[in-house]
Design a protein around this motif. Structure first.
Motif, PDB file in Angstrom:
ATOM      1  N   GLU A 180      -8.326  33.108  31.470  1.00 14.53           N
ATOM      2  CA  GLU A 180      -9.418  34.034  32.531  1.00 14.53           C
ATOM      3  C   GLU A 180     -10.637  33.837  31.784  1.00 14.53           C
ATOM      4  N   THR A 181     -10.957  33.173  30.617  1.00 13.44           N
ATOM      5  CA  THR A 181     -12.354  33.175  30.333  1.00 13.44           C
ATOM      6  C   THR A 181     -13.009  32.075  30.954  1.00 13.44           C
ATOM      7  N   CYS A 182     -14.006  32.450  31.396  1.00 16.01           N
ATOM      8  CA  CYS A 182     -14.742  31.307  32.171  1.00 16.01           C
ATOM      9  C   CYS A 182     -15.987  30.617  31.255  1.00 16.01           C
ATOM     10  N   ALA A 183     -16.579  31.406  30.224  1.00 13.57           N
ATOM     11  CA  ALA A 183     -17.438  30.777  29.456  1.00 13.57           C
ATOM     12  C   ALA A 183     -17.693  31.645  28.120  1.00 13.57           C
ATOM     13  N   VAL A 184     -18.152  30.824  27.137  1.00 14.99           N
ATOM     14  CA  VAL A 184     -18.365  31.554  25.905  1.00 14.99           C
ATOM     15  C   VAL A 184     -20.080  31.215  25.664  1.00 14.99           C
ATOM     16  N   ILE A 185     -20.697  32.069  25.472  1.00 14.62           N
ATOM     17  CA  ILE A 185     -22.070  31.972  25.195  1.00 14.62           C
ATOM     18  C   ILE A 185     -22.688  32.313  24.009  1.00 14.62           C
ATOM     19  N   LEU A 186     -23.476  31.714  23.317  1.00 16.73           N
ATOM     20  CA  LEU A 186     -23.906  32.018  21.985  1.00 16.73           C
ATOM     21  C   LEU A 186     -25.300  31.036  21.530  1.00 16.73           C
ATOM     22  N   GLU A 187     -25.896  31.794  20.597  1.00  9.98           N
ATOM     23  CA  GLU A 187     -27.102  31.055  20.145  1.00  9.98           C
ATOM     24  C   GLU A 187     -26.863  30.340  18.781  1.00  9.98           C
ATOM     25  N   PRO A 188     -27.194  28.958  18.765  1.00 12.88           N
ATOM     26  CA  PRO A 188     -26.829  28.387  17.470  1.00 12.88           C
ATOM     27  C   PRO A 188     -27.539  28.982  16.027  1.00 12.88           C
ATOM     28  N   ASN A 196     -29.860  35.049  12.615  1.00 13.59           N
ATOM     29  CA  ASN A 196     -28.420  34.748  11.886  1.00 13.59           C
ATOM     30  C   ASN A 196     -27.868  33.371  12.219  1.00 13.59           C
ATOM     31  N   ASN A 197     -27.625  32.546  11.423  1.00  9.72           N
ATOM     32  CA  ASN A 197     -27.419  31.112  11.578  1.00  9.72           C
ATOM     33  C   ASN A 197     -25.540  31.086  11.886  1.00  9.72           C
ATOM     34  N   ALA A 198     -25.439  30.479  13.031  1.00 11.97           N
ATOM     35  CA  ALA A 198     -23.970  30.272  13.373  1.00 11.97           C
ATOM     36  C   ALA A 198     -23.320  29.421  12.112  1.00 11.97           C
ATOM     37  N   ASP A 199     -22.095  29.733  11.798  1.00  8.93           N
ATOM     38  CA  ASP A 199     -21.292  28.796  10.959  1.00  8.93           C
ATOM     39  C   ASP A 199     -20.934  27.614  11.554  1.00  8.93           C
ATOM     40  N   PRO A 200     -21.131  26.387  10.819  1.00  3.67           N
ATOM     41  CA  PRO A 200     -20.431  25.335  11.473  1.00  3.67           C
ATOM     42  C   PRO A 200     -18.975  25.139  11.800  1.00  3.67           C
ATOM     43  N   GLU A 201     -18.302  26.001  11.236  1.00  5.40           N
ATOM     44  CA  GLU A 201     -17.041  26.063  11.255  1.00  5.40           C
ATOM     45  C   GLU A 201     -16.812  26.620  12.376  1.00  5.40           C
ATOM     46  N   LEU A 216     -16.125  27.072  29.714  1.00  5.91           N
ATOM     47  CA  LEU A 216     -17.429  26.409  29.363  1.00  5.91           C
ATOM     48  C   LEU A 216     -18.083  26.927  28.095  1.00  5.91           C
ATOM     49  N   LEU A 217     -18.589  26.176  27.080  1.00  2.06           N
ATOM     50  CA  LEU A 217     -19.526  26.477  26.118  1.00  2.06           C
ATOM     51  C   LEU A 217     -20.690  26.560  26.412  1.00  2.06           C
ATOM     52  N   ILE A 218     -21.549  27.758  26.257  1.00  7.47           N
ATOM     53  CA  ILE A 218     -23.004  27.580  26.787  1.00  7.47           C
ATOM     54  C   ILE A 218     -23.573  27.981  25.354  1.00  7.47           C
ATOM     55  N   PHE A 219     -24.504  27.051  25.049  1.00 10.86           N
ATOM     56  CA  PHE A 219     -25.489  27.215  23.898  1.00 10.86           C
ATOM     57  C   PHE A 219     -26.844  27.909  24.537  1.00 10.86           C
ATOM     58  N   ASP A 220     -27.298  28.875  24.103  1.00 11.93           N
ATOM     59  CA  ASP A 220     -28.724  29.609  24.477  1.00 11.93           C
ATOM     60  C   ASP A 220     -29.493  28.860  23.464  1.00 11.93           C
ATOM     61  N   GLU A 221     -30.325  27.912  23.715  1.00 15.94           N
ATOM     62  CA  GLU A 221     -31.271  27.287  22.984  1.00 15.94           C
ATOM     63  C   GLU A 221     -32.772  27.799  23.293  1.00 15.94           C
ATOM     64  N   VAL A 222     -32.772  28.662  23.759  1.00 11.38           N
ATOM     65  CA  VAL A 222     -34.088  29.256  24.311  1.00 11.38           C
ATOM     66  C   VAL A 222     -35.083  29.232  23.121  1.00 11.38           C
ATOM     67  N   GLN A 223     -34.649  29.870  22.179  1.00 17.41           N
ATOM     68  CA  GLN A 223     -35.480  29.799  20.814  1.00 17.41           C
ATOM     69  C   GLN A 223     -35.274  28.812  19.979  1.00 17.41           C
ATOM     70  N   TYR A 235     -27.922  21.950  18.713  1.00 23.16           N
ATOM     71  CA  TYR A 235     -26.673  21.464  18.783  1.00 23.16           C
ATOM     72  C   TYR A 235     -26.625  20.009  18.126  1.00 23.16           C
ATOM     73  N   GLN A 236     -27.652  19.263  18.345  1.00 28.35           N
ATOM     74  CA  GLN A 236     -27.750  17.757  17.623  1.00 28.35           C
ATOM     75  C   GLN A 236     -27.435  17.718  16.217  1.00 28.35           C
ATOM     76  N   GLN A 237     -27.567  18.687  15.508  1.00 26.02           N
ATOM     77  CA  GLN A 237     -27.257  18.738  14.027  1.00 26.02           C
ATOM     78  C   GLN A 237     -25.924  19.493  13.617  1.00 26.02           C
ATOM     79  N   SER A 238     -25.135  20.072  14.759  1.00 28.62           N
ATOM     80  CA  SER A 238     -24.083  20.744  14.500  1.00 28.62           C
ATOM     81  C   SER A 238     -22.927  20.186  14.565  1.00 28.62           C
TER      82      SER A 238
END
Ligand code: PLP
Length: 397
Positions: A180-188, A196-201, A216-223, A235-238
């Motif tokens: 029932e989850t349509c999206a997970v949103i996070l800032e890298p 706060n850095n997201a752990d690569p794992e 859907l996995l949403i990356f908020d890369e606004v910053q 994301y290109q380094q992750s």
């Protein structure tokens, strides 16, 4: 003459700006009404990716201003299509939606995720998973998805079916996500929420779990976007590619613009008439943003990002040896968080004020973190100058 006191007479009191009123900028330097000079380590909150008054951006804006400013989305335009081609050529995305801010880019991403869930699965696929201390903007939907209840609680009733989980905790994500989850949103890298850095794992696990449950996995890369972390997007380094990416802040180098990037298959859910914004694709914004991307996405920029990061960390370490004010440094590239030591907790904004007085503009990320987001092309000697001012500020606090 306009004064800071005028602010309190004519502006809604939702901000508490400094007493300093900047009137002119050049590169990473700013001058106020009295002619006093400041080193800009804040970059207008990670916006002025190429500093102030960059000649190529001035030219792009002036050239476009001579031709055509705005046509609405009843027509397409060359500047918007050129920028969309650049962004899709340089990322995973096939399709772009333009808007005017980070909040609007995330609003589009979240609406798309809800609609895609309905279109592809069923009416029940509406849950949005987001993370504590996340920040996604100030519209009612995005502020509700953000993980700082102090920003949303006074505006209730809020949009529903949003779950907030601890950042970087794979287990709680595993437990909460479902079909029932349509999206997970996070800032890298969580920007406003403390650098706060997201752990690569954690990112890899989020990707796997989204795939498993059709979310859907949403990356908020606004910053973090537009070169700030040393690649065009973080994301290109992750090693983890999102389904939707949002960009704003640095994208226009100071001209307001936002963008949502995604694949053709997902974009198809935003069919004709389902979403829109009057200014999206504005020619002035798009002409400037294309120039920003062309200049930023060069090895020389990324080399400077890496070198200045190292320089800033070294200087902060030297300050730390004297004042024992930091525990560690977070973020990546020129999004740098200096985490304050316990005896300095709560003092971030006092340091910010002292820094302005000493001639350097920094940012904070909550009460315990100094945040630096200077222009990606900031020169070595300006960093040195700014760090000397910062040391004096810390000494004074
Ligand atoms: C600043 C920011 C936003 C909001 O952008 P606005 O242009 O202020 O609407 C959203 N997400 C992140 C990660 C941000 O840093």
């Amino acid at each position: 003459m306009i004064k800071r006191e005028d602010f309190d007479q004519v502006m809604v009191p939702n901000y508490a700006p400094s007493h300093v009123i900047p009137v002119k900028g050049q590169g990473s330097l700013l001058w106020d009404q009295t002619g006093k000079e400041y080193v800009d380590f804040g970059g207008g909150i990670a916006v002025n990716s190429l500093g102030h008054a960059h000649p190529s951006l001035q030219k792009a804006l002036a050239d476009q201003a001579q031709q055509l400013w705005h046509v609405s989305n009843l027509y397409t335009n060359e500047a918007a299509l050129k920028l969309a081609k650049l962004l899709t050529a340089k990322t995973f995305a096939d399709r772009v939606f333009f808007c005017n801010s980070g909040a609007e880019a995330n609003e589009a991403a979240l609406k798309l995720a809800r609609k895609y869930g309905r279109d592809q699965y069923n009416e029940k696929k509406t849950q949005i998973i987001a993370f504590e201390n996340g920040f996604h903007g100030r519209t009612l939907f995005t502020v509700s998805v953000g993980g700082q209840p102090k920003y949303s609680k006074d505006f209730a009733p809020l949009p529903t079916d949003i779950t907030h989980l601890p950042f970087n905790n794979i287990k709680t994500l595993e437990d909460a996500i479902s079909d029932e989850t349509c999206a997970v949103i996070l800032e890298p890298i969580q920007g406003e929420g403390g650098v706060n850095n997201a752990d690569p794992e954690f990112l890899k696990a989020a990707r796997k779990l989204c795939d498993k449950h059709g979310a859907l996995l949403i990356f908020d890369e606004v910053q973090t976007g537009v070169g700030r972390t040393g690649t065009l997007y973080a994301y290109q380094q992750s090693g983890v590619t999102p389904d939707i990416l949002t960009s704003a802040k640095g994208l226009g180098g100071g001209f307001p613009i936002g963008a949502m990037l995604t694949t053709s298959a997902i974009a198809a859910s935003l069919s004709v008439g389902t979403h829109g914004t009057t200014y999206g694709g504005n020619l002035l914004a798009c002409a400037v943003a294309s120039t920003v991307i062309e200049i930023v996405d060069q090895p020389a920029t990324y080399a400077n990002v890496a070198a200045r990061r190292q320089q800033m960390e070294q200087s902060l370490q030297q300050i730390n040896e004297k004042y024992k004010c930091f525990t560690n440094f977070t973020g990546k590239g020129l999004l740098l968080g200096a985490q304050l030591a316990e005896s300095w907790h709560g003092k971030a904004s006092e340091i910010w004020k002292a820094a302005v007085n000493e001639g350097v503009m920094i940012l904070v990320a909550g009460p315990n973190v100094l945040r630096f987001a200077p222009a990606l092309n900031i020169p070595e000697h300006i960093v040195s100058k700014g760090m000397e001012s910062l040391e004096r500020a810390i000494e004074s606090v």
